[in-house]
Design a protein around this motif. Structure first.
Motif, PDB file in Angstrom:
ATOM      1  N   TRP A 222      13.257   3.801  -6.542  1.00 31.00           N
ATOM      2  CA  TRP A 222      12.981   2.564  -5.615  1.00 31.00           C
ATOM      3  C   TRP A 222      14.043   1.455  -6.157  1.00 31.00           C
ATOM      4  O   TRP A 222      14.113   1.287  -7.063  1.00 31.00           O
ATOM      5  N   LEU A 223      14.509   0.982  -5.094  1.00 34.13           N
ATOM      6  CA  LEU A 223      15.511  -0.240  -5.273  1.00 34.13           C
ATOM      7  C   LEU A 223      14.757  -1.490  -4.777  1.00 34.13           C
ATOM      8  O   LEU A 223      13.945  -1.695  -3.961  1.00 34.13           O
ATOM      9  N   PRO A 224      15.317  -2.458  -5.659  1.00 33.76           N
ATOM     10  CA  PRO A 224      14.635  -3.778  -5.306  1.00 33.76           C
ATOM     11  C   PRO A 224      15.047  -4.470  -4.003  1.00 33.76           C
ATOM     12  O   PRO A 224      16.271  -4.286  -3.696  1.00 33.76           O
TER      13      PRO A 224
ATOM     14  N   GLN B  59       0.750  -1.230   0.101  1.00 30.87           N
ATOM     15  CA  GLN B  59       0.114   0.168  -0.100  1.00 30.87           C
ATOM     16  C   GLN B  59       0.990   1.313   0.245  1.00 30.87           C
ATOM     17  O   GLN B  59       0.591   2.372  -0.862  1.00 30.87           O
ATOM     18  N   PHE B  60       1.963   1.202   0.869  1.00 32.40           N
ATOM     19  CA  PHE B  60       2.708   2.470   0.914  1.00 32.40           C
ATOM     20  C   PHE B  60       3.421   2.641  -0.357  1.00 32.40           C
ATOM     21  O   PHE B  60       3.554   3.904  -0.879  1.00 32.40           O
ATOM     22  N   HIS B  61       3.830   1.574  -1.101  1.00 35.71           N
ATOM     23  CA  HIS B  61       4.678   1.801  -2.174  1.00 35.71           C
ATOM     24  C   HIS B  61       3.885   2.394  -3.296  1.00 35.71           C
ATOM     25  O   HIS B  61       4.193   3.449  -4.318  1.00 35.71           O
TER      26      HIS B  61
ATOM     27  N   VAL C 265       9.447  -5.256   2.453  1.00 35.66           N
ATOM     28  CA  VAL C 265      10.417  -4.257   2.767  1.00 35.66           C
ATOM     29  C   VAL C 265      10.444  -3.361   1.744  1.00 35.66           C
ATOM     30  O   VAL C 265      10.512  -3.783   0.541  1.00 35.66           O
ATOM     31  N   LEU C 266      10.720  -2.049   1.961  1.00 41.80           N
ATOM     32  CA  LEU C 266      10.893  -0.990   1.142  1.00 41.80           C
ATOM     33  C   LEU C 266      11.942  -0.283   1.172  1.00 41.80           C
ATOM     34  O   LEU C 266      12.447   0.019   2.285  1.00 41.80           O
ATOM     35  N   HIS C 267      12.792   0.095  -0.092  1.00 45.84           N
ATOM     36  CA  HIS C 267      13.944   0.635  -0.137  1.00 45.84           C
ATOM     37  C   HIS C 267      14.113   1.690  -1.061  1.00 45.84           C
ATOM     38  O   HIS C 267      14.012   1.138  -2.196  1.00 45.84           O
ATOM     39  N   PHE C 268      14.393   2.904  -0.823  1.00 46.29           N
ATOM     40  CA  PHE C 268      14.697   3.797  -1.936  1.00 46.29           C
ATOM     41  C   PHE C 268      15.801   4.705  -1.645  1.00 46.29           C
ATOM     42  O   PHE C 268      16.279   4.753  -0.560  1.00 46.29           O
TER      43      PHE C 268
END
Length: 573
Positions: free
Chosen positions: A499-501, A311-313, A508-511
Motif C-alpha cells: 500500500w502506498l500513501p 472498507q476495501f482497504h 483514494v487507494l494506491h498499491f
C-alpha cells in the motif's frame, strides 16, 4: 446413479502446475442461462462448447460450471437427482466430454459445482428411503426424526428453512425429514459411511473425466449433531456460530470429511482443487482453505461492502494476511448467481452497515424504489472490477459482468422460478434477476441466447449490453475486461502488494505489485492528480515523462494527467 466411464479421455494437456489456481481468473457459467444451442429456451453444454472462442478471447484461466446434473429445478439445479450424470435438458455425458476437451484445448480448466449438503427428493436413495420403514438403513442416509405431539403430527422442531417455511417435511408413515433449504432438498446425514463413500466415488468420477476442481456448495453445512431433544428456533438462533459446536453450521467435524476428499484430490497430477462456499466468520475460513482440506474458500467480504475506500482497504488487508497465514490464496468476487449484480448495487444508496443486503429493498419494489443510478453503478462497477483484478489471489467473474450487465428487477410473478420467491411472498423476490439468459446479439427473440425464446424473460434494453454491441467498441466494459485479463496474465508475479500513501485523500487507494505495477482507484467523485502519486503526467494510452505508462483504465484520464472520480487505472512505473 450413473457410472458411465469416459470412453475418450482428452489428449490435450494443460500445464501440470499444481499452483495454477492461486491467482486464476475464473469465469462462472450458469449453464441454463449461458447459451442455448437447440432453441428449447435452456442453455446447454453444446452452447458452452460453441462459446469457447469467446472465453478464450476474454482471457479467463478456468470456468466454474454451476450445477448441470439431472434436476427438477426446485432450486435452479441445486436439487440434484444424480451426481454422476448430466441433465438431459442441457446435454449428455458425451457432450460434457466434448465441452471439457474444447476448453482444455483452449487452455481453460474446468471447475464443477458439487452440492453435498442435500440431494433432490427425486434422488434414487431418497426414493428408497421413502419406500423403506422408519429406522431402516435407507433412511439412515438422510436425517429422519419422529414428530412431536400425541400422534407425531407436529414437526420435531419449529426450525425454518433458508428459503422460508418449515425445515421439516412429513412423509407418508408419519416421520419427518430435515431440509435446510427447499422441501425438495433433503439433507444428507454425513455420519453415514455410505454417504461419505458415495461422494468419494463422485469426486473420482468427474476427476477421471478431466474436471480440474470443485466448487463446494454450502461447505459449512455437512456435519450436523442433533441432540435427542432439539432446541427451539429461538434457542438455535441464539447459539454461537464461531466455536465449531453449532448443531447445524460450521462444525469442526466437517474438516474430517474434507481431509478424506483431499486424499482423493491428491491421487491426481496435478492435484484436483476445491473452493468452499462457506458463509462463516472470517476467522473460521482458514480451515476450509487449508492444504489438508479443500485448499481455498470464498471470501465474500468485498461483495458485501459498499463502494468505499476504507472498507476495501481493510477487507483486502485482512484477507491477504489471513491467506498468508493459512498458506492458501484468497478469492475475490463481486457478483454470482445468488446476489444482485454489482453494476446495479453500486447505483443504489450505500448500505452503511444496514442488514438489508444486495439491493433487497430495490428488488422488492420491482426496481423502482429507490431509484437506481445506472451510469454511476456501471462506472463504479468498472472501477471496482479493475481494482479487484489487480489484487493477488483468485478472481471470480460471473457471466455477464464483463458486459456491465445490470440486474433485471421487473420479472412478472408468473414467470419467476426461484423457490425463495414462492416461499417468502412479499419478503424475498428471489434470484431470477441475476440469472436472466445472456444477450449475445443486439436483436432477436432471445438476443442471440438461442434460436427461440429464453427460459426467463429478457428486457427490451438487453441488446444494448450484448456481446455484439460491445465487441467492437474499445470503450465497452467487455473491452475493459479483455484488456485487464490479458494484462493480468502478463503482470502477475508473487502474491504480495504494498500500500502506498495518498496524502490528503481518504477516498483514494494506491498499491504497487512487484515489477512496478501500480493500481490506483478513486472511490470519491473528485479526480486525483497522478503527479501527486509519483505517476505524474500520465495520460491514457502511452508513456509519460517519468516513465509511467497507463496499461488499463476503467475510464478516460484527463489530458492533464488526472484520474477522474470513481475510476481505476493500472500503471507501470
Amino acid at each position: 446413479m450413473t457410472d458411465t466411464l469416459r470412453t475418450a479421455p482428452s489428449t490435450e494437456l494443460l500445464t501440470d502446475d499444481p499452483t495454477w489456481w492461486r491467482q486464476a481468473a475464473v469465469y462462472q457459467i450458469y449453464p441454463r442461462s449461458f447459451a442455448d444451442s437447440n432453441g428449447d429456451g435452456i442453455g446447454d453444454l453444446p452452447g458452452i462448447t460453441a462459446k469457447v472462442p469467446y472465453l478464450t478471447q476474454l482471457g479467463v484461466d478456468a470456468v466454474w460450471l454451476s450445477p448441470f446434473y439431472p434436476s427438477a429445478l426446485a432450486d435452479g439445479g441445486y436439487d440434484v437427482d444424480d451426481y454422476r450424470d448430466v441433465d438431459p435438458k442441457i446435454g449428455t455425458l458425451a457432450q460434457f466430454d466434448e465441452m471439457i476437451d474444447a476448453l482444455h484445448a483452449a487452455g481453460i480448466r474446468v471447475i464443477a459445482d458439487l452440492v453435498p449438503n442435500h440431494s433432490s427428493d427425486r434422488h434414487v436413495w431418497f426414493q428408497e428411503a421413502l419406500a423403506a420403514p422408519a429406522g431402516s438403513p435407507a433412511r439412515a442416509r438422510y436425517i429422519f426424526r419422529d414428530g412431536l405431539g400425541d400422534g407425531g403430527e407436529l414437526p420435531p422442531s419449529d426450525w425454518t428453512s433458508i428459503f422460508g417455511g418449515p425445515a421439516w417435511t412429513r412423509v407418508a408413515d408419519g416421520q419427518w425429514y430435515l431440509h435446510s433449504f427447499a422441501s425438495e432438498q433433503p439433507d444428507w446425514d454425513w455420519d453415514n459411511p455410505e454417504v461419505r463413500e458415495d461422494f468419494l466415488t463422485t469426486l473420482r468420477f468427474w476427476s477421471d473425466r478431466g474436471v480440474d476442481g470443485f466448487r463446494v456448495d454450502v461447505a459449512h453445512g455437512l456435519a450436523k449433531s442433533l441432540p435427542e431433544v432439539l432446541p427451539s428456533k429461538a434457542e438455535l438462533d441464539a447459539l454461537p456460530k464461531a466455536d465449531g459446536d453449532h448443531p447445524l453450521w460450521d462444525r469442526d467435524e466437517v474438516h474430517e470429511i474434507y481431509a478424506s476428499w483431499r486424499e482423493v484430490f491428491d491421487e491426481y497430477d496435478p492435484p484436483r482443487i476445491a473452493v468452499a462456499e462457506a458463509w462463516v466468520e472470517p476467522s473460521r475460513r482458514a480451515r476450509y482453505a487449508s492444504a489438508s482440506g479443500l485448499g481455498q474458500a470464498f471470501n465474500f467480504d468485498l461483495l458485501e461492502a459498499d463502494f468505499d475506500a476504507t472498507q476495501f482497504h481493510d477487507i483486502i488487508t485482512y484477507n491477504l494476511d489471513a491467506a498468508e497465514a493459512s498458506g492458501s490464496s484468497t478469492t475475490w468476487v463481486f457478483s454470482n448467481h445468488d446476489v444482485v449484480r454489482h453494476a446495479t448495487r453500486y447505483g443504489l444508496p450505500a448500505l452503511d452497515g444496514r442488514d438489508v443486503k444486495q439491493g433487497a429493498e430495490w428488488l422488492l419494489s420491482g426496481g423502482t424504489s429507490p431509484e437506481v443510478d445506472v451510469e454511476t453503478g456501471l462506472r463504479r462497477a468498472r472501477a471496482a472490477s479493475l481494482f479487484m483484478l489487480g489484487l493477488p489471489g483468485s478472481a471470480y467473474v460471473y457471466q455477464g459482468e464483463e458486459l456491465g450487465l445490470p440486474e433485471v428487477a421487473d420479472i412478472p410473478a408468473d414467470e419467476r422460478q426461484d423457490p425463495s420467491f414462492f416461499r417468502n411472498p412479499g419478503v424475498d423476490i428471489g434470484r431470477d434477476g441475476c440469472r436472466v439468459p445472456l444477450p449475445w446479439a443486439c436483436e432477436g427473440s432471445s438476443f442471440g441466447f438461442g434460436p427461440g425464446d429464453a427460459h426467463l424473460p429478457q428486457p427490451s434494453w438487453f441488446g444494448e449490453y450484448s456481446v455484439e454491441a460491445e465487441d467492437a467498441d474499445p470503450a465497452s466494459t467487455l473491452a475493459l475486461y479483455r484488456a485487464a485479463l490479458a494484462a493480468r496474465r502478463d503482470l502477475q508475479t508473487d502474491e504480495t502488494l504494498e500500500w502506498l500513501p495518498v496524502d490528503g485523500r481518504d477516498d483514494v487507494l494506491h498499491f504497487v505489485r512487484p515489477g512496478g505495477w501500480h493500481v490506483v482507484c478513486v472511490f470519491g467523485t473528485e479526480p486525483v492528480d497522478l503527479a501527486a502519486l509519483g505517476l505524474g503526467g500520465a495520460a491514457s494510452g502511452g508513456a509519460v515523462s517519468d516513465g509511467a505508462e497507463v496499461l488499463v483504465a476503467s475510464g478516460p484520464l484527463s489530458d492533464a494527467g488526472q484520474l477522474p472520480g470513481e475510476t481505476a487505472a493500472w500503471l507501470r512505473a
